[in-house]
Design a protein around this motif. Sequence first.
Motif, short mmCIF file in Angstrom:
data_model
loop_
_atom_site.label_atom_id
_atom_site.label_comp_id
_atom_site.label_asym_id
_atom_site.label_seq_id
_atom_site.Cartn_x
_atom_site.Cartn_y
_atom_site.Cartn_z
N PHE A 181 -4.78 -1.79 -2.05
CA PHE A 181 -5.81 -0.78 -1.78
C PHE A 181 -6.11 -0.78 -0.29
N SER A 182 -5.89 0.33 0.37
CA SER A 182 -6.09 0.41 1.82
C SER A 182 -7.56 0.52 2.20
N SER A 183 -8.41 0.94 1.25
CA SER A 183 -9.84 1.10 1.51
C SER A 183 -10.65 0.27 0.52
N ASP A 224 -10.33 -9.12 0.71
CA ASP A 224 -9.03 -9.76 0.55
C ASP A 224 -8.36 -9.32 -0.75
N VAL A 225 -9.14 -9.25 -1.82
CA VAL A 225 -8.59 -8.84 -3.11
C VAL A 225 -8.09 -7.40 -3.04
N ALA A 226 -8.91 -6.54 -2.45
CA ALA A 226 -8.51 -5.13 -2.32
C ALA A 226 -7.20 -5.01 -1.54
N PRO A 267 0.81 -1.22 0.00
CA PRO A 267 0.00 0.00 0.00
C PRO A 267 0.85 1.28 0.00
N ALA A 268 2.10 1.17 0.46
CA ALA A 268 2.96 2.34 0.53
C ALA A 268 3.64 2.67 -0.79
#
Length: 323
Positions: free
Chosen positions: A296-298, A289-291, A232-233
């Motif tokens: 993707f954090s949200s 889980d996919v996100a 995510p970073a």
Amino acid sequence: MPADTVTVVSRATTEHVAPAERIDYWEDYNRRALVGLSCTSYSDQGLLARQTNIELAAIRLADIAGNAHAIERSPQTVRSAPKDSVFATLLLTGDAVFLHEHGCLAATAGELVVYDTRSPYLFGFSSSMRQMLVDIPRDLFDRACLAGGLPAPMLFGRDTAREGTLVAALRSLLGGLAALRSGWEPDHAEAAVLDLLRQLAAERTGGRPGHDGYRTQLIVAEDYIERHLHDPALSTARVAGVMGISVRHLARIFESTGRSPARHITERRLEEAHRQLTGGGARDTTIADVAHRWGFSSQAHFARLFRARFGRTPSEARAATSG
């Protein structure tokens, strides 16, 4: 073969050679196809090895795999079978030691050893191995990669984050070329390989990297992004920082793709998420889980982007496949 095609020039394997004859066969093949050497096997089966040689304009790529063994260019071999090249050997699997006049280098999978074939050396592999070896005429290496030539064998891949990123990009490029699926023309492939080696040499010697070709820099950036899509970073600033360039320059590199670096990251994450949601086993995977898997954090933000990109929600895409 057309002039614009990456060309396989020869292949060899010891698999169908009698065990007692494998060493002689391998040494003879390499003398003709790559470099004069002597070989020692440490297996009861004898040497089990295979090699594919690919031509890229003035340089060659050798894809080599085998069981535990050692190859040596002794002072006698250097004199009797001269070779005026620089070899850049990227170890894909296994561990190796490289003995030379000035010491010993220990390499592990993912690291690159660059050395001059005019000097004696021994390369030993303690287990099954695979390597990509780039054969570069020495005068070309001196002009394109390191002015003044190679002072001594060099090991790349562990000193700095940028060095590791460049070696990983080289691995991605060579892997595509060896699989004959890269779509590169030989001249462009050669230029990209040499430019990555030049950047590595500049990184190590403290020289100025210069104005890297945008196409080569794009290879480095896209490869780094692919390997960090889950994080995510991951951001344009992080990619630029690892490459040692500004965010503005990174944006210029991506202009030929028609999208910004940030958009490229988002698009690749959405494409991978869509592939997972519409592939086998999609019903056993939650949207959350996919996100999360694709950075993707949200979940709500992911759903909005997914619908804007594919015209349906993640749930609808999964349901359509399951039905």
